[in-house]
Design a protein around this motif. Structure first.
Motif, PDB file in Angstrom:
ATOM      1  N   UNK A  56       0.890  -1.277   0.079  1.00 52.36           N
ATOM      2  CA  UNK A  56       0.224  -0.130   0.385  1.00 52.36           C
ATOM      3  C   UNK A  56       1.011   1.251   0.127  1.00 52.36           C
ATOM      4  N   UNK A  57       0.883   1.882   0.737  1.00 52.00           N
ATOM      5  CA  UNK A  57       1.276   2.766   1.327  1.00 52.00           C
ATOM      6  C   UNK A  57       2.410   3.209   2.329  1.00 52.00           C
ATOM      7  N   UNK A  58       3.289   4.243   2.592  1.00 51.14           N
ATOM      8  CA  UNK A  58       4.096   4.297   4.176  1.00 51.14           C
ATOM      9  C   UNK A  58       4.535   6.032   4.086  1.00 51.14           C
ATOM     10  N   UNK A  59       4.902   6.279   4.358  1.00 50.58           N
ATOM     11  CA  UNK A  59       4.625   8.227   5.372  1.00 50.58           C
ATOM     12  C   UNK A  59       5.391   8.546   3.895  1.00 50.58           C
ATOM     13  N   UNK A  60       6.151   8.334   3.333  1.00 46.49           N
ATOM     14  CA  UNK A  60       7.381   9.190   2.322  1.00 46.49           C
ATOM     15  C   UNK A  60       6.717   8.777   0.793  1.00 46.49           C
ATOM     16  N   UNK A 109       4.852   2.014   8.228  1.00 46.77           N
ATOM     17  CA  UNK A 109       3.825   2.011   7.026  1.00 46.77           C
ATOM     18  C   UNK A 109       2.764   2.096   7.178  1.00 46.77           C
ATOM     19  N   UNK A 110       2.084   2.501   6.489  1.00 46.85           N
ATOM     20  CA  UNK A 110       0.762   3.524   6.520  1.00 46.85           C
ATOM     21  C   UNK A 110      -0.542   1.720   7.116  1.00 46.85           C
ATOM     22  N   UNK A 111      -0.854   2.193   8.846  1.00 51.86           N
ATOM     23  CA  UNK A 111      -1.662   1.074   8.642  1.00 51.86           C
ATOM     24  C   UNK A 111      -2.652   2.156   9.511  1.00 51.86           C
ATOM     25  N   UNK A 112      -3.954   3.068   8.717  1.00 50.71           N
ATOM     26  CA  UNK A 112      -4.527   3.689   8.907  1.00 50.71           C
ATOM     27  C   UNK A 112      -5.505   2.898   8.822  1.00 50.71           C
ATOM     28  N   UNK A 173      -3.028  -5.231  14.157  1.00 52.14           N
ATOM     29  CA  UNK A 173      -2.551  -5.168  13.157  1.00 52.14           C
ATOM     30  C   UNK A 173      -1.221  -4.464  13.126  1.00 52.14           C
ATOM     31  N   UNK A 174      -1.016  -3.744  13.973  1.00 50.92           N
ATOM     32  CA  UNK A 174      -0.360  -2.933  15.099  1.00 50.92           C
ATOM     33  C   UNK A 174       0.262  -3.271  15.566  1.00 50.92           C
ATOM     34  N   UNK A 175      -0.062  -4.605  16.713  1.00 50.91           N
ATOM     35  CA  UNK A 175       0.897  -5.161  17.120  1.00 50.91           C
ATOM     36  C   UNK A 175       1.668  -5.783  15.931  1.00 50.91           C
ATOM     37  N   UNK A 176       0.767  -6.647  15.762  1.00 49.55           N
ATOM     38  CA  UNK A 176       1.967  -7.726  14.939  1.00 49.55           C
ATOM     39  C   UNK A 176       3.035  -6.905  13.529  1.00 49.55           C
ATOM     40  N   UNK A 177       2.355  -5.662  13.249  1.00 51.17           N
ATOM     41  CA  UNK A 177       3.502  -5.317  12.814  1.00 51.17           C
ATOM     42  C   UNK A 177       4.776  -4.469  13.408  1.00 51.17           C
ATOM     43  N   UNK A 178       4.374  -4.383  15.095  1.00 53.25           N
ATOM     44  CA  UNK A 178       6.022  -4.268  15.307  1.00 53.25           C
ATOM     45  C   UNK A 178       6.565  -5.165  16.334  1.00 53.25           C
ATOM     46  N   UNK A 179       5.864  -5.873  15.983  1.00 48.52           N
ATOM     47  CA  UNK A 179       6.477  -7.290  17.014  1.00 48.52           C
ATOM     48  C   UNK A 179       7.535  -8.011  15.837  1.00 48.52           C
ATOM     49  N   UNK A 180       7.209  -7.918  14.347  1.00 50.80           N
ATOM     50  CA  UNK A 180       7.608  -8.920  13.458  1.00 50.80           C
ATOM     51  C   UNK A 180       8.440  -7.845  12.160  1.00 50.80           C
TER      52      UNK A 180
END
Length: 415
Positions: A56-60, A109-112, A173-180
């Protein structure tokens, strides 16, 4: 042997560099040590779902593919039970773009909610099309849940059921991202017309400030040895009956894994194999048949599968398969057959090493197992295995009490 040099950033990111100046291209392969084995019941399919989110998208980077296409690059990814692998190919002069793109989605990563919901719909539709609405599409949902009682291999990478995907929360979703999706849980390989010093500078510039993971990973439950044959009978609107018979086998780094691979090669690889010659060419029950292993990090499955001819039952198919396996266990592997199988493995390895991307993927995969040199040493070990050792493992694995069987029955009136 694939030549490489490596270093590790302070945040734990392992970086391998494979120089090949015979090409003007470069590859950046980023492997995250996360697959469906890292999920828990009720939250299955997250690893595969994240593969979608990452494009998808990320900050920049508003649109990942667009930014890459501007510099002549292409990308893709795959998720399996053990890893998620992202790869970019592009002209080597533009390699820094790949560093920018990968670092931006690792860091921010964009997690909106909009992105989460968009990709949720995409994955649910994929689940329906590929697994629920395809003939035999749900086979491995059933065979995995039958064979495994506790290990996360009991569900496929897409997830156990659609409800799990429907119920992901933003927190999940956020927990999975910041864990792995952290640098200390990743292996990056850069290959092609680049230099080691160049990659050291770029890696530190783009990845050096990304924080390492702080959320502890959940432990993975071990599967206990199976003590009795398991069976499951299903009926579905499919053309013919199908049989899936699986046996538990050792994991990737365990003794017996390479022997298991050779067993399925000997029995089921190619038109001249035992399965093809006995059960298809000179039989009347199987329309097609094959044997292979899952190739998983933790103990996995050796699979025998086949579709039946019209009017033939999966139960009859199992009987003739069992007869062939029993005969195989009482025989010896002829040296010419073993040599042929090992030569095929050598040819496959040579073919795979031609492609720059394949070399990068291999280095990343074996580095994640603990040693990039395993790519070569595993192959050398495999070529030295004697036939007696193969048959000892065949007798250990191909036992009735170690089997799980799915009889996938055709409900069609034409059968």
């Amino acid at each position: 042997m694939i030549n490489y040099h490596q270093f590790i950033l302070a945040n734990g990111l392992q970086v391998l560099v494979h120089e090949d100046h015979s090409t003007k291209m470069a590859v950046l392969n980023l492997l995250y040590k996360v697959g469906s084995r890292n999920e828990i019941p009720g939250k299955t399919g997250l690893a595969h779902y994240f593969e979608h989110l990452m494009f998808g998208s990320s900050k920049n980077v508003p649109v990942f593919d667009t930014a890459l296409e501007r510099v002549g690059g292409s990308c893709n990814a795959f998720t399996n039970t053990d890893i998620t692998n992202y790869y970019i190919s592009l002209p080597a002069v533009n390699i820094e773009t790949a560093f920018w793109l990968e670092s931006d989605r690792m860091l921010e990563l964009n997690l909106s909610r909009k992105t989460i919901e968009t990709q949720r719909k995409v994955v649910i539709e994929e689940f329906k099309q590929r697994y629920l609405n395809q003939p035999y599409g749900d086979v491995f949902h059933h065979i995995r849940s039958l064979a495994f009682d506790t290990h996360p291999y009991q569900w496929p990478t897409i997830g156990k059921e659609i409800e799990d995907i429907v119920n992901y929360t933003k927190q999940d979703v956020e927990e999975f991202y910041f864990t792995h999706y952290r640098p200390d849980n990743a292996v990056m390989v850069v290959a092609g017309d680049i230099t080691f010093e160049q990659i050291k500078v770029l890696a530190d510039k783009w990845f050096g400030n990304i924080p390492s993971g702080e959320i502890p990973k959940k432990s993975i439950p071990k599967e206990l040895p199976q003590t009795g044959k398991k069976t499951l009978t299903l009926e579905a609107d499919v053309p013919t009956d199908a049989l899936y018979k699986v046996y538990h086998m050792p994991g990737k780094l365990q003794e017996g894994y390479l022997e298991s691979d050779l067993i399925t090669d000997i029995i089921g690889f190619g038109r001249s194999s035992l399965l093809e010659q006995r059960l298809v060419k000179n039989g009347h029950i199987f329309a097609s048949v094959g044997a292979y292993i899952f190739g998983t990090v933790d103990p996995g499955l050796m699979v025998f599968s086949g579709k039946m001819e019209k009017g033939q039952s999966a139960e009859n198919a199992e009987s003739v398969l069992d007869e062939l396996i029993a005969e195989f266990l009482q025989s010896q592997v002829e040296e010419n057959i073993l040599t042929k199988v090992k030569n095929q493995a050598e040819a496959m390895k040579t073919y795979e090493s031609v492609q720059l991307l394949n070399r990068a993927m291999s280095l990343a995969y074996y580095a994640h197992l603990g040693d990039p040199n395993l790519y070569q040493t595993e192959y050398e070990k495999k070529t030295r295995i004697p036939s007696e050792q193969i048959m000892d493992w065949a007798s250990t694995i191909l036992k009735k009490e170690n089997a799980s069987v799915l009889y996938y029955k055709s409900a069609s009136k034409l059968n």
